[in-house]
Scaffold this motif. Sequence first.
Motif, PDB file in Angstrom:
ATOM      1  N   ARG A  93       9.225   0.244   6.151  1.00 44.45           N
ATOM      2  CA  ARG A  93       8.921   0.474   4.735  1.00 44.45           C
ATOM      3  C   ARG A  93       8.513  -0.817   4.023  1.00 44.45           C
ATOM      4  NH1 ARG A  93      14.002   2.819   3.956  1.00 44.45           N
ATOM      5  NH2 ARG A  93      13.729   5.004   4.386  1.00 44.45           N
ATOM      6  N   GLN A  94       9.290  -1.868   4.290  1.00 44.83           N
ATOM      7  CA  GLN A  94       9.006  -3.168   3.654  1.00 44.83           C
ATOM      8  C   GLN A  94       7.629  -3.665   4.071  1.00 44.83           C
ATOM      9  OE1 GLN A  94      11.293  -4.813   1.733  1.00 44.83           O
ATOM     10  NE2 GLN A  94      13.315  -4.146   2.377  1.00 44.83           N
ATOM     11  N   ALA A  95       7.360  -3.591   5.376  1.00 45.45           N
ATOM     12  CA  ALA A  95       6.079  -4.093   5.895  1.00 45.45           C
ATOM     13  C   ALA A  95       4.923  -3.291   5.301  1.00 45.45           C
ATOM     14  CB  ALA A  95       6.068  -4.009   7.422  1.00 45.45           C
ATOM     15  N   ALA A  96       5.067  -1.980   5.249  1.00 41.11           N
ATOM     16  CA  ALA A  96       4.013  -1.140   4.676  1.00 41.11           C
ATOM     17  C   ALA A  96       3.801  -1.502   3.205  1.00 41.11           C
ATOM     18  CB  ALA A  96       4.366   0.337   4.837  1.00 41.11           C
ATOM     19  N   GLY A  97       4.894  -1.746   2.510  1.00 45.72           N
ATOM     20  CA  GLY A  97       4.797  -2.098   1.090  1.00 45.72           C
ATOM     21  C   GLY A  97       4.048  -3.394   0.874  1.00 45.72           C
ATOM     22  N   VAL A  98       4.417  -4.412   1.642  1.00 46.70           N
ATOM     23  CA  VAL A  98       3.770  -5.723   1.519  1.00 46.70           C
ATOM     24  C   VAL A  98       2.281  -5.613   1.856  1.00 46.70           C
ATOM     25  CG1 VAL A  98       3.636  -8.021   2.569  1.00 46.70           C
ATOM     26  CG2 VAL A  98       5.864  -7.049   2.013  1.00 46.70           C
ATOM     27  N   ALA A  99       1.979  -4.954   2.988  1.00 43.85           N
ATOM     28  CA  ALA A  99       0.593  -4.888   3.471  1.00 43.85           C
ATOM     29  C   ALA A  99      -0.304  -4.087   2.528  1.00 43.85           C
ATOM     30  CB  ALA A  99       0.573  -4.273   4.870  1.00 43.85           C
ATOM     31  N   LEU A 100       0.219  -2.952   2.060  1.00 45.67           N
ATOM     32  CA  LEU A 100      -0.613  -2.113   1.188  1.00 45.67           C
ATOM     33  C   LEU A 100      -0.839  -2.771  -0.172  1.00 45.67           C
ATOM     34  CD1 LEU A 100      -1.824   0.836   1.710  1.00 45.67           C
ATOM     35  CD2 LEU A 100      -0.336  -0.120   3.454  1.00 45.67           C
ATOM     36  N   ARG A 101       0.169  -3.485  -0.646  1.00 40.09           N
ATOM     37  CA  ARG A 101      -0.019  -4.172  -1.932  1.00 40.09           C
ATOM     38  C   ARG A 101      -1.089  -5.251  -1.778  1.00 40.09           C
ATOM     39  NH1 ARG A 101       4.970  -4.707  -3.269  1.00 40.09           N
ATOM     40  NH2 ARG A 101       5.242  -6.829  -2.531  1.00 40.09           N
TER      41      ARG A 101
END
Length: 503
Positions: A93-101
């Motif tokens: 979740r964290q990785a997806a959040g960082v990457a998508l932002r």
Amino acid sequence: MSMNIRILHDALETIRVDALVVGLAQPIVPLTGAVTALDHALRGAIGRLIELGDFSGKVGEAVILYSNGLIPAPRLVLVGLGDRARLRVDLIRQAAGVALRKARDLRCRQVAAWLPDVASESIRASDLAQAVVEGALMGTWRFAEHKSEPDGPSVEHLMIVASRREAIDDMRRGAESGQIVGEAVNTARALAQQPANVMTPPALADQAFALAQEAGLSCTILDEHQIAEQGMGGVLAVARGSAHPPRLVILEHAGQGGAPLVFIGKGVTFDSGGLSLKEPSGMETMKADMSGAAAVISALAAIARLGLPRRVIGLAPLVENMPDGRAYRPGDVVKMMSGYTVEIISTDAEGRLTLADALHYAKRYKPAGVVDLATLTGASVVALGEGVAAALFANDNAWAKTIRAAAGFCGERVWRMPLYPEYAGKLRSDTADMKNTAGRTGGVGASAWFLKRFVDGKDGYPWAHIDMAGMMLATDARGYQPKGATGFGVRTFIRLAEMDSRR
Ligand code: BES
Ligand code: ZN
Ligand code: MN
């Protein structure tokens, strides 16, 4: 506003998008799986980047790599997942959040994301896809309703790349749940972020009603007269100083019936402190003092949309705490719905008065378990640290354990605190059954003990109180949390409704 989400199973080096997100866990070399072919197509650019030491795969690390026409996607976002053996859904979740932002800030509209095939190991494919979608939605949230300048573009299409074709159906189901859950968190954030001149108690009640309608959730709203008929003296006392009348929002997801879970949220739309007035600096953030209520309302809507079998009730007493000629005062004695009398020491300890009435009201449901979520005390922030963890209190060990498991799965940190009987003495009043505060040294324990008095006794139930004051707002963007309102508690509530179907 809404993100279109698809699952596909294609070679990474063939996907035509504005950005290709690739998650890498440690040990990072040798490259494995789908990334080997991708690196080959890029003539070793990923391997070289790693060799130079510019990317190591640490949690939270993200770098951009340009593909120079070697593959259809013009750029890659490499995102670190940390130690492969310690990978958990929240890190996805964290990785997806960082990457998508990051992709969003680069004005990418179409993004494909591949996170390693850990699905076959410790994480289920459906949970993986759900976590990616939740992280993407939560991480790219922003609140610009009151800005005149338009936002930059949002990510419109997210393609999640499956490592195995057989996993596509599971991932599709996970992604659908993730969309409901991620949107629920963002709804709670938006409610909390709204200024208090917009989000008054009646306005928030209207929002709850509209969300309930959309979700197929039953919603009853008590106005100030009906609240008075119920004898909710705590709610009425706090509301007296405000030009905006109080409301009690009652939501019910029938599920398959049985003893329900009851979720209660503190809904102070603005906390000035009342006559025990706060300093201006302490008031700035107090438009978010209804974050607990926002979480309950959004979580209930999501629970209905997910069609969970569990019966769940949501209660949100909504008030504004203001100083005024009609406001309640220090020294006043308030008669609560339970019949207890409370001597008001500080009008700034308002949340517990509204929650106490809601906790008493909850007894009529004969609940299997109750959780109240509240931005209750500055003391909890001092104890655990801003943005670090919420304080958990419970009168039942099994229920506390269930809540810790639910919160842990969601990456919402709660730390259990004691309910020592000594707190009772600190609330002793010469005039009434109890005082509403224990003074400076009573702090967070006494606030929880105060609530407990309205739970225990006749028709008592397993209860937990989560003081989320420190988790109300994020001061900086991190993982899937942009700066601002957090929506803390929404996912724990949903998870509790999902997992606690045994009672
Ligand atoms: N809403 C506040 C608590 C709060 C403080 C939440 C900071 C988020 C950030 C609450 O109503 C309050 O004013 N609590 C008082 C209690 C005291 C008077 C016993 C506090 O913490 O100072
Ligand atoms: Zn408050
Ligand atoms: Mn207060």
